[in-house]
Enzyme design. Structure first.
Site, mmCIF file in Angstrom:
data_model
loop_
_atom_site.group_PDB
_atom_site.id
_atom_site.type_symbol
_atom_site.label_atom_id
_atom_site.label_comp_id
_atom_site.label_asym_id
_atom_site.label_seq_id
_atom_site.Cartn_x
_atom_site.Cartn_y
_atom_site.Cartn_z
ATOM 1 N N GLU A 293 -21.436 24.704 22.309
ATOM 2 C CA GLU A 293 -21.233 25.509 23.478
ATOM 3 C C GLU A 293 -22.657 25.786 24.110
ATOM 4 O O GLU A 293 -22.572 26.983 24.693
ATOM 5 C CB GLU A 293 -20.150 26.617 23.686
ATOM 6 C CG GLU A 293 -18.794 26.172 23.192
ATOM 7 C CD GLU A 293 -17.816 25.360 24.189
ATOM 8 O OE1 GLU A 293 -18.333 25.150 25.340
ATOM 9 O OE2 GLU A 293 -16.798 24.633 23.495
HETATM 10 C C1 FAD Z 1 -19.054 21.404 14.135
HETATM 11 C C2 FAD Z 1 -19.754 20.757 15.462
HETATM 12 C C3 FAD Z 1 -18.687 20.443 16.725
HETATM 13 C C4 FAD Z 1 -19.298 20.054 17.742
HETATM 14 N N1 FAD Z 1 -18.437 19.832 18.839
HETATM 15 C C5 FAD Z 1 -19.111 18.942 19.788
HETATM 16 C C6 FAD Z 1 -18.056 18.092 20.766
HETATM 17 O O1 FAD Z 1 -16.920 18.193 20.658
HETATM 18 N N2 FAD Z 1 -18.682 17.608 21.618
HETATM 19 C C7 FAD Z 1 -19.970 17.444 21.917
HETATM 20 O O2 FAD Z 1 -20.321 16.793 23.032
HETATM 21 N N3 FAD Z 1 -20.910 18.194 21.090
HETATM 22 C C8 FAD Z 1 -20.230 18.623 19.994
HETATM 23 N N4 FAD Z 1 -21.264 19.588 19.122
HETATM 24 C C9 FAD Z 1 -22.678 19.424 19.255
HETATM 25 C C10 FAD Z 1 -23.298 20.652 19.866
HETATM 26 O O3 FAD Z 1 -22.854 20.985 20.982
HETATM 27 C C11 FAD Z 1 -24.756 20.787 19.578
HETATM 28 O O4 FAD Z 1 -24.975 20.778 18.157
HETATM 29 C C12 FAD Z 1 -25.754 21.875 20.319
HETATM 30 O O5 FAD Z 1 -25.644 21.701 21.544
HETATM 31 C C13 FAD Z 1 -27.051 21.971 19.724
HETATM 32 O O6 FAD Z 1 -27.634 20.770 19.826
HETATM 33 P P1 FAD Z 1 -28.619 20.122 18.550
HETATM 34 O O7 FAD Z 1 -27.584 20.147 17.367
HETATM 35 O O8 FAD Z 1 -29.045 18.852 18.872
HETATM 36 O O9 FAD Z 1 -29.447 20.998 18.506
HETATM 37 P P2 FAD Z 1 -30.922 20.748 19.033
HETATM 38 O O10 FAD Z 1 -30.859 20.882 20.564
HETATM 39 O O11 FAD Z 1 -31.878 19.814 18.638
HETATM 40 O O12 FAD Z 1 -31.543 22.427 18.735
HETATM 41 C C14 FAD Z 1 -32.353 22.926 17.583
HETATM 42 C C15 FAD Z 1 -32.814 24.143 17.629
HETATM 43 O O13 FAD Z 1 -33.771 24.196 18.960
HETATM 44 C C16 FAD Z 1 -33.317 25.341 20.011
HETATM 45 N N5 FAD Z 1 -33.756 24.601 21.302
HETATM 46 C C17 FAD Z 1 -33.457 23.520 21.793
HETATM 47 N N6 FAD Z 1 -34.048 23.423 22.992
HETATM 48 C C18 FAD Z 1 -34.701 24.642 23.057
HETATM 49 C C19 FAD Z 1 -35.502 24.978 24.467
HETATM 50 N N7 FAD Z 1 -35.629 24.388 25.369
HETATM 51 N N8 FAD Z 1 -35.899 26.404 23.959
HETATM 52 C C20 FAD Z 1 -35.646 26.963 22.939
HETATM 53 N N9 FAD Z 1 -34.954 26.538 22.029
HETATM 54 C C21 FAD Z 1 -34.525 25.275 22.068
HETATM 55 C C22 FAD Z 1 -31.994 25.449 19.670
HETATM 56 O O14 FAD Z 1 -31.545 26.577 20.034
HETATM 57 C C23 FAD Z 1 -31.793 25.223 18.235
HETATM 58 O O15 FAD Z 1 -32.197 26.500 17.628
HETATM 59 C C24 FAD Z 1 -20.708 19.986 18.066
HETATM 60 C C25 FAD Z 1 -21.458 20.462 16.705
HETATM 61 C C26 FAD Z 1 -21.155 20.796 15.863
HETATM 62 C C27 FAD Z 1 -22.020 21.419 14.551
#
Ligand code: FAD
Ligand code: FAD
Lengths: 596, 596
Positions: B405
């Site tokens: 979220e």
């Molecule tokens: C168990 C699980 C269930 C999920 N369910 C769903 C679902 O039903 N539908 C769906 O669409 N998604 C789902 N997700 C995805 C989830 O929303 C994403 O994992 C989340 O938004 C983070 O994206 P990412 O994993 O690509 O991390 P990244 O975006 O790669 O982030 C990596 C790190 O970088 C930081 N970061 C990224 N951008 C910035 C910035 N601009 N400034 C500072 N810091 C930054 C983040 O805070 C984090 O610490 C799920 C994920 C999991 C693990």
């Protein structure tokens, strides 16, 4: 080595200053030690890292065979005396091994339970026959060891165990009966150090028990949150016959053994935490440099740089304290042996002497690691939650460290308790400096006092002041609460926080000062930043913990005076901690690894 | 309900005061709401808690069947309009359901993904035909929903997804191709909300996709640290044909939909965190009352009492903020509908209005929960690490909440960004009060000012001052850094911390004030303690975050003046927080459960 070295006694750091030249810093490891380090690293790369999943599945025979291989390489014998087939290296060398192997997840736990709580009771408390019989086999890894202290109803209160030992009619064997719990290496150990009470004794006695003595059964492996590859069993002793000659040390000396061995376990846990966290930091930096979002590597974002810098800072700080204390132990040992003490006894005495430092390093090491794995997960985002990426295992495995070798609550209480006891016994003169602070409080600050000069004069002044704050608060608490202080755990926790932060911050400062002397300021600009960051954080922690403590036992004018003193002792010039963290992060990101 | 109620606009709390009578507090839930709550509790007891292990093993068909049962009970339809087979309850009622079900581990995640991000895009953005076709089936649970936004290279930067939608030659279908990742409920969902870009659009478009449209394949279940029972899949769309009438809302409106739905997801995540943490607190209290060491229940030890009190405090505080914001959303909705707005649009507008509060509650809720599970593990000692005791699962399951979220980093950045944008657009007059603070700084404090009177006058003054501190710092940061502020994430994090703590602390204060009006001081002495504890902690946090921020962008006289201002704004009378925590712990221990 250095003849003119001034070593403080254990716990004395809180009332005395140390000079940078007198501390050991990890940058001073010699060629041989670095080769041992390299051997450990290579071993992990070749044998452990490729097998983490298999290890965590408790694949039959795998862990013992890894221990065998480690044994062949000599990794189980680093600080075992040569006469028992070991290498007779000093304490800090064994700390270095523990540090590097610390990155090895469950394997690290198995190895350190074997070499530490499994082997050391015999090495330090065994008689010649016992040592001759067991140590060579333990040093080579032919036999593996476990340590059976905890019971279902006896954890933190280790001396309350119900396991019994009864001499048989023939007087040849003690029959041991009882239930031990959470026994690391239980599933494959050949030798168990078992603590039991003889008849109706008040105190525990320790025994060396071999797997094949009979009367030993076990529950299946425990299912755990982490270190899943570390064997953990409940063990039942049912009239297990132990030859009388297998009693370790004397009757009722078991609790003392347990406590002394735990001192070593604690400082080594801190060392292992450094190694695991260094690995996590490296992994996190790599990922942050690779992963891109919003068209940028996430290592470009301040939120991520903050974390990387903070991770490195805490690791560097705890590392500074750990090897400083390790060397103190070595030095104390040398002195004791030189004064004619037997080697095993000197080993024990030297860690006992630094039991306060050992407890601090246990607590700060394990909390540092939990912070670092938590941020490691966060940097990985969703992948941090994946069991197929490395942070999940690191996060789960880390969590045990605040629980075993004495919970962090117990260790925090001990930090203060041991210091105060030493004060009461007159081993440590806490009174004089505490009274000096008290009268300083009454006096008008001398604004004309000459400014201190020299490297880090301001920082040293801060450390001095923080110690004064600690002494003021602890002194007042003792005076006010007297006998009830032991029950005021919240205040004890506050005081433990102050003492621990000050010790770690001072160690960091001394390390950086020594580094500058060796390499010049330019070469260690990152370390200087790290030291200042940690110092600033320490000041803030001391201020908060101090305020909380004072507010909880003082009132009225006295409270106001001490709060004013606390403000005075925690006053620092404005420091741009953000820029310092940015500089540290920049170095980490450019090196693409932990580089201090 | 209350006609004279003064509701602030979203984000306005930072510049205006709220009266206690104008907030909703959870103690005001009515009979019907409490019955719904009871239904949820009973459902968890009967269907979920006995099956946690089976659920976590992803036993084939179990989770969908639990969803079916929940559907039969109406739990999926609480705030669905009656015309679609729902109960048409208000937002805070659906929050209450989310709260209670929040204790249900993986089941809670499945349910809230279905009712939230799965169902709401259709409910709020669907046209009549779409709603008629899908909502009744989703409300009953006959069909289950999932939400496909994230891709391997598009997480936090959700609008950067590469999934494509291309209109077929006949103009009847969009052919969707791409890879989605981390899709909750993916393994059994019948309906997917899929975000894709039509041709070379800059922005996403949302589609309703049925499982049987064809061209959909999946990877096996992801192995995760926690919420192992929640289905999580990678989903591949390969020319999946979606009828043109299944486009949701308008072309390129997808990112807007995603963002707006996430607002709701965020505040609900906070609600779920309250429910899980309440369960953990109860479990921890029970254990602390049962487990004895050193001849005492461990709940007798100050170190444990501290934890229990702190756990309850944070839960109570976040709960206060959550339902306050929930009611704000309800009130805004009522006003918008009364002014003639269409219901679906009003639902969206009302959460969008409180997007700042939603983000705060997401961050504070998830961090509160992580704190609570961590201390839960610690209270359990070695058993905290056992997969056979409850804390292990709680610890692992909790960790996802700071990641999905929107990560907490992204949400913290949003808190400040959204507030500043509203300021810039003139929707929120941040300038006038910020300038007032700036000139207050220049003036000599009026020591003769009449003391405020009335309930909690001192506490209200503190909240006012903390807001001033926040405005001073944010105002100065904007002025000094102008366009580069967006890149100064560390400072934005500091400011977000200040804003969030102030919001939660103010909500707690207002709740307790209202409680006193209803029940009298004596009946709510524990809540008064809790409020004061949280307020003191907030003051300390604001001081630290403020100092860090100021030191990082200001210098010289200006810095000194603002640091002085910060000290003035965070000055409080000494408060014995230890005794307050002891009193709270006493109530918890005597009740043997969370009792607020
Ligand atoms: C168990 C699980 C269930 C999920 N369910 C769903 C679902 O039903 N539908 C769906 O669409 N998604 C789902 N997700 C995805 C989830 O929303 C994403 O994992 C989340 O938004 C983070 O994206 P990412 O994993 O690509 O991390 P990244 O975006 O790669 O982030 C990596 C790190 O970088 C930081 N970061 C990224 N951008 C910035 C910035 N601009 N400034 C500072 N810091 C930054 C983040 O805070 C984090 O610490 C799920 C994920 C999991 C693990
Ligand atoms: C994976 C694992 C491996 C282990 N390996 C071994 C091993 O090889 N050999 C062995 O003997 N043991 C081993 N242990 C046991 C371990 O040392 C104990 O779990 C630990 O000492 C805590 O004891 P406990 O679990 O009984 O917790 P408890 O003592 O019941 O503690 C519960 C809580 O109460 C707190 N508490 C207890 N007493 C006090 C007090 N006086 N004041 C304030 N707070 C208090 C604790 O800090 C903790 O928060 C292992 C445990 C685990 C989980």
């Amino acid at each position: 080595m250095q003849n003119e070295k001034q070593s403080l006694k254990g716990g004395e750091f809180i009332i005395k200053e140390t000079e940078a030249k007198d501390v050991f810093i990890p940058e001073e490891f010699d060629e041989e030690q670095l080769m041992i380090k390299k051997t450990c690293e290579d071993f992990l790369e070749a044998e452990v890292f490729p097998n983490l999943d298999r290890i965590d599945k408790l694949e039959e025979g795998l862990m013992p065979s890894l221990m065998d291989k480690a044994g062949e390489l000599g990794l189980l014998a680093v600080s075992i005396p040569e006469e028992y087939g070991g290498f007779g290296k000093n304490f800090n060398t064994s700390m270095l091994v523990t540090d590097v192997i610390g990155a090895g997840h469950s394997f690290a736990v198995a190895l350190s339970a074997h070499t530490g709580i499994g082997t050391l009771p015999i090495l330090y408390y065994g008689n010649t026959a016992q040592k001759d019989k067991y140590i060579p086999k333990l040093a080579s890894g032919e036999w593996k060891a476990a340590y059976c202290l905890t019971e279902p109803n006896s954890g933190s209160d280790a001396n309350s165990g119900k396991t019994k030992a009864v001499l048989n009619a023939e007087g040849t064997h003690y029959l041991i009966s009882g239930q031990k719990m959470w026994i690391t290496n239980g599933g494959f150990a050949d030798v168990f150090i078992v603590f039991a009470k003889i008849d109706d004794d008040k105190n525990l006695t320790a025994f060396i028990v071999e797997k094949d003595f009979g009367g030993i059964t076990m529950n299946p492996e425990e299912h755990k949150m982490g270190i899943k590859g570390s064997s953990t069993r409940q063990i039942f002793f049912n009239d297990c016959p132990v030859p009388v000659e297998n009693m370790l040390s004397e009757r009722e000396n078991g609790f003392k053994i347990a406590v002394n061995i735990l001192n070593i376990g604690r400082i080594k846990l801190g060392a292992a935490a450094i190694g695991s966290s260094r690995k996590v930091i490296n992994t996190a930096i790599n990922y942050a440099n690779e992963r891109a979002q919003f068209g940028l590597q996430i290592s470009k974002f301040g939120a991520i740089r903050y974390k990387l810098a903070e991770m490195a800072t805490r690791n560097f700080a705890v590392e500074s304290a750990t090897y400083r204390a390790g060397q103190n132990v070595d030095d104390a040992y040398e002195r004791l042996v030189a004064s004619g003490m037997d080697s095993a006894k000197a080993k024990l005495k030297s860690t006992e002497e630094f039991a306060v430092e050992c407890a601090i390093i246990k607590v700060w090491g394990s909390e540092m690691l939990d912070y670092i794995v938590d941020e490691g997960v966060q940097i990985y985002g969703g992948m941090g939650f994946s069991a197929e990426a490395p942070m999940d295992r690191a996060y789960r495995d880390s969590r045990i460290n605040r629980i075993f070798e004495g919970t962090n609550e117990i260790n925090r209480l001990l930090i203060v308790d041991m210091l105060l006891k030493r004060g009461m016994k007159g081993e440590l003169d806490l009174m004089t400096p505490a009274q000096a602070v008290a009268s300083e409080l009454m006096s008008i600050p001398d604004f004309n006092a000459a400014e201190d000069e020299g490297t880090f004069a301001a920082e040293k002044k801060i450390i001095k002041n923080l110690k004064k704050a600690g002494l003021m608060i602890a002194g007042a608490a003792v005076q006010k609460l007297m006998m009830t202080l032991a029950k005021e755990q919240e205040i004890l926790m506050n005081i433990a926080d102050i003492i621990g932060y000050v010790y770690v911050a001072e160690s960091t400062l001394l390390r950086v000062e020594k580094l500058i002397a060796q390499k010049g300021e330019n070469a260690v600009s990152g370390q200087i930043d790290i030291m200042r960051i940690y110092l600033q954080e320490t000041v803030d922690k001391v201020h908060l913990a101090g305020k909380e403590a004072l507010n909880s036992f003082a009132e009225g004018d006295e409270l106001n005076m001490m709060l004013m003193g606390l403000r005075r002792f925690t006053k620092t010039a404005p420091f741009n901690i953000k820029d310092a963290r940015q500089r540290v992060a920049k170095q980490l990101i450019e090196a693409n690894k932990y580089c201090y």
